[in-house]
Write an enzyme that holds these catalytic residues in place. Structure first.
Site, PDB file in Angstrom:
ATOM      1  N   SER A   1      -7.419   2.258  12.976  1.00 39.01           N
ATOM      2  CA  SER A   1      -6.624   1.889  14.153  1.00 39.01           C
ATOM      3  C   SER A   1      -6.874   2.835  15.320  1.00 39.01           C
ATOM      4  O   SER A   1      -6.753   2.442  16.480  1.00 39.01           O
ATOM      5  CB  SER A   1      -5.134   1.899  13.804  1.00 39.01           C
ATOM      6  OG  SER A   1      -4.838   0.957  12.791  1.00 39.01           O
TER       7      SER A   1
ATOM      8  N   ASP B   1      -5.103   9.874   3.759  1.00 37.59           N
ATOM      9  CA  ASP B   1      -5.412  10.781   4.863  1.00 37.59           C
ATOM     10  C   ASP B   1      -4.416  11.918   4.972  1.00 37.59           C
ATOM     11  O   ASP B   1      -3.327  11.890   4.400  1.00 37.59           O
ATOM     12  CB  ASP B   1      -5.463  10.022   6.205  1.00 37.59           C
ATOM     13  CG  ASP B   1      -4.243   9.143   6.434  1.00 37.59           C
ATOM     14  OD1 ASP B   1      -3.129   9.569   6.114  1.00 37.59           O
ATOM     15  OD2 ASP B   1      -4.411   8.014   6.942  1.00 37.59           O
TER      16      ASP B   1
ATOM     17  N   ASP C   1       0.819  -1.212   0.000  1.00 37.25           N
ATOM     18  CA  ASP C   1       0.000   0.000   0.000  1.00 37.25           C
ATOM     19  C   ASP C   1       0.853   1.262   0.000  1.00 37.25           C
ATOM     20  O   ASP C   1       0.516   2.256  -0.654  1.00 37.25           O
ATOM     21  CB  ASP C   1      -0.924  -0.007   1.219  1.00 37.25           C
ATOM     22  CG  ASP C   1      -2.017  -1.058   1.105  1.00 37.25           C
ATOM     23  OD1 ASP C   1      -2.233  -1.567  -0.014  1.00 37.25           O
ATOM     24  OD2 ASP C   1      -2.647  -1.378   2.125  1.00 37.25           O
TER      25      ASP C   1
END
Length: 271
Positions: free
Chosen positions: A174, A125, A55
């Site tokens: 998370s 993000d 990723d």
């Protein structure tokens, strides 16, 4: 057909993997060009980019693929590979499906922020988090949040995560944030170690303008998809909005986000 190849050189058996892909492309009559980190500011015209890695490797390509409007075919060699579509042993399948036009587009909402006339593009993000600079060690960071010029809250703690639907299954998850399905036109704000129990994740329209101001406390780093972009000091404000383009992945026709979510979070690989 012409494609780009970007590979994470730190992965095991990197050269064997790259050779396998290039040999398959040649066999199928598809021309290719290798690119590196030094090439990210160049202009390209390609039908797709094969990204070999995890990723993090894909996130490194976000600005390039958006600027050049090139879709991503991700082949996983990382630990999780949530954004990738294929595993290493499926490289030939990936090429054949691409050549035969049997992959579908998966368009992902992308966001941006600006600092000193530089535009930072993010797929996952934007994290605003306190950093240690010596004299302010131990202080929290106080961030004020406005959405479309409406005051929302002032969060005191380690910082916040402003996440896209794609990023909602990453750091935000998370930290206790909500999972947003990819097609939702929304963003979320998740507090990091907030110093009050009343702070909760906030989900809002991606068409809104979110302004975040550092009111006090520690200087804060602004991390764009995990990499430090710039530093905020007391009184600084940034504006985060939806980017004009979308990050496009090419996936199998039977791609199922919810199954991928369940499989990857439970440690499964493959389809």
């Amino acid at each position: 057909m012409n494609v780009l190849i970007y590979a994470n050189r730190n992965k095991d058996n990197y050269e064997d993997w790259v050779n396998e892909l290039s040999n398959i492309l040649v066999r199928e009559g598809i021309t290719y060009e290798f690119i590196s980190q030094n090439d990210l500011d160049k202009k390209y015209n390609a039908d797709a980019i094969f990204v070999l890695g995890g990723d993090g490797t894909i996130l490194a390509m976000v600005e390039l693929v958006n600027k050049n409007q090139i879709p991503i075919i991700g082949i996983n060699a990382g630990k999780l590979g949530f954004l990738t579509e294929f595993e290493k042993n499926e490289t030939e399948e990936a090429v054949l499906l691409f050549k035969n036009g049997l992959l579908k587009e998966d368009k992902r909402l992308t966001i941006k922020t600006e600092k000193d006339k530089k535009v930072y593009v993010s797929l996952n993000d934007i994290v605003i988090q306190r950093i240690y600079t010596g004299g302010d060690t131990g202080l929290v960071t106080d961030l004020s949040i406005d959405i479309d010029k409406n005051f929302v809250d002032e969060i005191s703690g380690d910082g916040i995560i402003l996440s896209t639907p794609t990023g909602s299954t990453a750091y935000s998850l998370s930290a206790g944030g909500s999972i947003l399905a990819p097609g939702i036109n929304a963003l979320s704000i998740t507090p990091l170690a907030a110093h009050s129990l009343h702070y909760r994740p906030i989900v809002f329209s991606a068409d809104a303008n979110c302004e975040i101001t550092l009111k006090g406390g520690s200087k804060s780093g602004v991390f764009i998809d995990g990499k430090l972009g710039f530093i905020m000091e007391e009184g600084d404000s940034i504006s985060i909005t939806k980017y004009s383009g979308e990050t496009v992945f090419l996936r199998r026709e039977n791609y199922n986000f919810y199954k991928r979510l369940s499989d990857k979070l439970s440690g499964k690989t493959g389809r």
